[in-house]
Motif scaffolding. Structure first.
Motif, PDB file in Angstrom:
ATOM      1  N   GLU A   7      40.385  21.156 -13.796  1.00  0.00           N
ATOM      2  CA  GLU A   7      40.304  19.692 -13.852  1.00  0.00           C
ATOM      3  C   GLU A   7      38.859  19.310 -14.114  1.00  0.00           C
ATOM      4  OE1 GLU A   7      41.568  17.273 -10.394  1.00  0.00           O
ATOM      5  OE2 GLU A   7      40.143  15.726 -11.018  1.00  0.00           O
ATOM      6  N   VAL A  50      44.883  15.967 -13.662  1.00  0.00           N
ATOM      7  CA  VAL A  50      44.124  15.610 -12.461  1.00  0.00           C
ATOM      8  C   VAL A  50      44.940  16.001 -11.215  1.00  0.00           C
ATOM      9  CG1 VAL A  50      43.139  13.694 -11.116  1.00  0.00           C
ATOM     10  CG2 VAL A  50      42.936  13.706 -13.617  1.00  0.00           C
ATOM     11  N   ILE A  51      44.284  16.687 -10.284  1.00  0.00           N
ATOM     12  CA  ILE A  51      44.962  17.111  -9.056  1.00  0.00           C
ATOM     13  C   ILE A  51      45.301  15.881  -8.218  1.00  0.00           C
ATOM     14  CG2 ILE A  51      44.761  18.433  -6.893  1.00  0.00           C
ATOM     15  CD1 ILE A  51      42.690  20.224  -8.314  1.00  0.00           C
ATOM     16  N   GLN A  52      46.591  15.744  -7.878  1.00  0.00           N
ATOM     17  CA  GLN A  52      47.026  14.614  -7.049  1.00  0.00           C
ATOM     18  C   GLN A  52      47.149  15.003  -5.596  1.00  0.00           C
ATOM     19  OE1 GLN A  52      47.168  11.562  -8.287  1.00  0.00           O
ATOM     20  NE2 GLN A  52      46.502  12.528 -10.180  1.00  0.00           N
ATOM     21  N   TYR A  61      44.802  13.423   3.340  1.00  0.00           N
ATOM     22  CA  TYR A  61      44.933  12.191   2.562  1.00  0.00           C
ATOM     23  C   TYR A  61      46.110  11.342   3.052  1.00  0.00           C
ATOM     24  CZ  TYR A  61      45.733   9.420  -1.719  1.00  0.00           C
ATOM     25  OH  TYR A  61      45.945   8.411  -2.627  1.00  0.00           O
ATOM     26  N   HIS A  62      47.269  11.970   3.221  1.00  0.00           N
ATOM     27  CA  HIS A  62      48.459  11.189   3.574  1.00  0.00           C
ATOM     28  C   HIS A  62      48.398  10.636   4.999  1.00  0.00           C
ATOM     29  CE1 HIS A  62      50.367  13.376   0.038  1.00  0.00           C
ATOM     30  NE2 HIS A  62      50.253  12.110  -0.290  1.00  0.00           N
ATOM     31  N   ASP A  86      55.151  11.175  -4.718  1.00  0.00           N
ATOM     32  CA  ASP A  86      55.372  12.482  -4.086  1.00  0.00           C
ATOM     33  C   ASP A  86      56.019  12.340  -2.705  1.00  0.00           C
ATOM     34  OD1 ASP A  86      52.965  12.278  -2.127  1.00  0.00           O
ATOM     35  OD2 ASP A  86      52.081  11.928  -4.095  1.00  0.00           O
ATOM     36  N   ASP A 155      48.606   4.034  -3.087  1.00  0.00           N
ATOM     37  CA  ASP A 155      48.442   5.491  -3.190  1.00  0.00           C
ATOM     38  C   ASP A 155      48.478   5.847  -4.671  1.00  0.00           C
ATOM     39  OD1 ASP A 155      48.447   8.179  -2.875  1.00  0.00           O
ATOM     40  OD2 ASP A 155      50.423   8.315  -1.927  1.00  0.00           O
ATOM     41  N   SER A 156      47.406   5.504  -5.362  1.00  0.00           N
ATOM     42  CA  SER A 156      47.416   5.572  -6.827  1.00  0.00           C
ATOM     43  C   SER A 156      46.703   6.821  -7.354  1.00  0.00           C
ATOM     44  CB  SER A 156      46.688   4.355  -7.397  1.00  0.00           C
ATOM     45  OG  SER A 156      45.301   4.480  -7.138  1.00  0.00           O
ATOM     46  N   ASP A 158      43.772   8.095 -10.307  1.00  0.00           N
ATOM     47  CA  ASP A 158      42.434   7.577 -10.636  1.00  0.00           C
ATOM     48  C   ASP A 158      42.575   6.330 -11.527  1.00  0.00           C
ATOM     49  OD1 ASP A 158      41.364   9.710  -9.261  1.00  0.00           O
ATOM     50  OD2 ASP A 158      40.967  10.918 -11.038  1.00  0.00           O
ATOM     51  N   TYR A 223      39.697  17.144  -4.026  1.00  0.00           N
ATOM     52  CA  TYR A 223      39.239  15.974  -4.802  1.00  0.00           C
ATOM     53  C   TYR A 223      37.738  16.092  -5.100  1.00  0.00           C
ATOM     54  CZ  TYR A 223      43.624  13.524  -3.526  1.00  0.00           C
ATOM     55  OH  TYR A 223      44.935  13.155  -3.359  1.00  0.00           O
TER      56      TYR A 223
HETATM   57  N1  AG3 Z   1      46.336  10.074  -5.383  1.00  0.00           N
HETATM   58  C1  AG3 Z   1      45.258  10.597  -6.158  1.00  0.00           C
HETATM   59  C2  AG3 Z   1      43.913  10.487  -5.601  1.00  0.00           C
HETATM   60  C3  AG3 Z   1      42.891  10.715  -6.651  1.00  0.00           C
HETATM   61  C4  AG3 Z   1      42.594  12.129  -6.958  1.00  0.00           C
HETATM   62  N2  AG3 Z   1      41.569  12.223  -7.936  1.00  0.00           N
HETATM   63  C5  AG3 Z   1      41.132  13.364  -8.483  1.00  0.00           C
HETATM   64  N3  AG3 Z   1      41.593  14.501  -8.069  1.00  0.00           N
HETATM   65  N4  AG3 Z   1      40.267  13.308  -9.437  1.00  0.00           N
HETATM   66  C6  AG3 Z   1      47.035  11.052  -4.686  1.00  0.00           C
HETATM   67  C7  AG3 Z   1      48.468  10.842  -4.582  1.00  0.00           C
HETATM   68  C8  AG3 Z   1      49.000  11.599  -3.423  1.00  0.00           C
HETATM   69  N5  AG3 Z   1      50.101  10.958  -2.824  1.00  0.00           N
END
Ligand code: AG3
Length: 274
Positions: A7, A50-52, A61-62, A86, A155-156, A158, A223
């Protein structure tokens, strides 16, 4: 075979993880979706490269995008999550006894389906009878549901592609109107290292709309930079007024009563952005 996922966290910085297997890959009408099995993070949901979220660190995060706001409100009953297909945030929200309904408004149904199939630990509460899944644009949903919610969680992804509009002042105003008189909203607001001007701009925008604005931090290793910001706008309650002795334990791995306090303690370089 030596397989690596990369990423570009910024245009000049890459995070790279060894991949055991690509479990799923598809082009949805909104984005490119992949579920990878990685060595260090376990299964990983990737949108547009992009890693979510990953099995290893999703709990940070959650838990933080949900419990800080829900425990700030005296009695959250109706909760809206925008994005979050998710299901990780839903899983945490339904732990709260007072919650009667959590609406998940996700623009891309394919994210929900992939999570149900490949990330059961994260999506497990999507079948809960308090949960309602709406596949729609969050911007439209809040405009059509005024004075409705106790808590709104953004919970978006980027702020590029489908999520861009979820970072605008106009949207924060619509959120304000979609909350009832005691409502609280919280959004994931990116890295204080690599998105400092964004963090600053969001805080200013939210402060112009809500009587109380607070920023808090958590550590999400997958992240960019690890350190992550969340911005909260509140009409009545202050998270710093919460009697943390009274916070009910909810089987969490990162969030705790002490973290409810400490996450608002900001290093000077972050404080300077507010
Ligand atoms: N939402 C993504 C947060 C941003 C991650 N950004 C990045 N890795 N560059 C996460 C959704 C999880 N429910």
């Amino acid at each position: 075979m030596d397989l690596w996922f990369e990423e570009y966290q910024t245009k000049d910085m890459v995070i790279s993880c060894r991949v055991l297997r690509t479990l799923h890959q598809e082009k949805t009408p909104f984005q490119e979706l992949a579920v990878l099995d990685t060595v260090e993070f376990g299964r990983m949901l990737v949108l547009d490269d992009v890693i979510q979220t990953t099995i290893k660190d999703e709990f940070v995060y959650h838990e933080m995008i949900t419990h800080v706001a829900l425990n700030t409100h005296a009695k959250p009953v109706k909760v809206l999550i925008i994005g979050g297909g998710d299901g990780g945030a839903v899983r945490e929200v339904v732990k709260h006894q007072s919650v009667e309904k959590v609406v998940l408004c996700e623009i891309d149904g394919a994210v929900v389906e992939a999570s149900k199939k490949y990330l059961p630990e994260i999506s497990c509460a999507l079948e809960n009878n308090k949960a309602e899944i709406v596949i729609d644009d969050g911007i439209k949903h809040v405009r059509n549901n005024k004075n409705t919610y106790d808590i709104i969680i953004i919970d978006s992804t980027d702020p590029v592609g489908p999520a861009e509009g979820l970072f605008s002042a106009a949207f924060y105003k619509d959120i304000f109107d979609s909350l009832n008189e005691e409502g609280i909203f919280v959004a994931q607001t990116e890295s204080p290292f690599f998105n400092d001007s964004l963090v600053q701009r969001i805080f200013k925008d939210v402060s112009g709309i809500f009587p109380l604005t607070r920023l808090f931090l958590a550590n999400v290793p997958s992240y960019p930079g690890g350190l992550w910001t969340f911005t909260m706008g509140s009409k009545k309650y202050d998270p710093l007024d919460v009697d943390i002795e009274k916070i009910e334990s909810m089987n969490t791995k990162y969030y705790s009563p002490a973290i409810h306090r400490s996450c608002f303690i900001l290093p000077p370089f972050v404080k300077k952005l507010l």
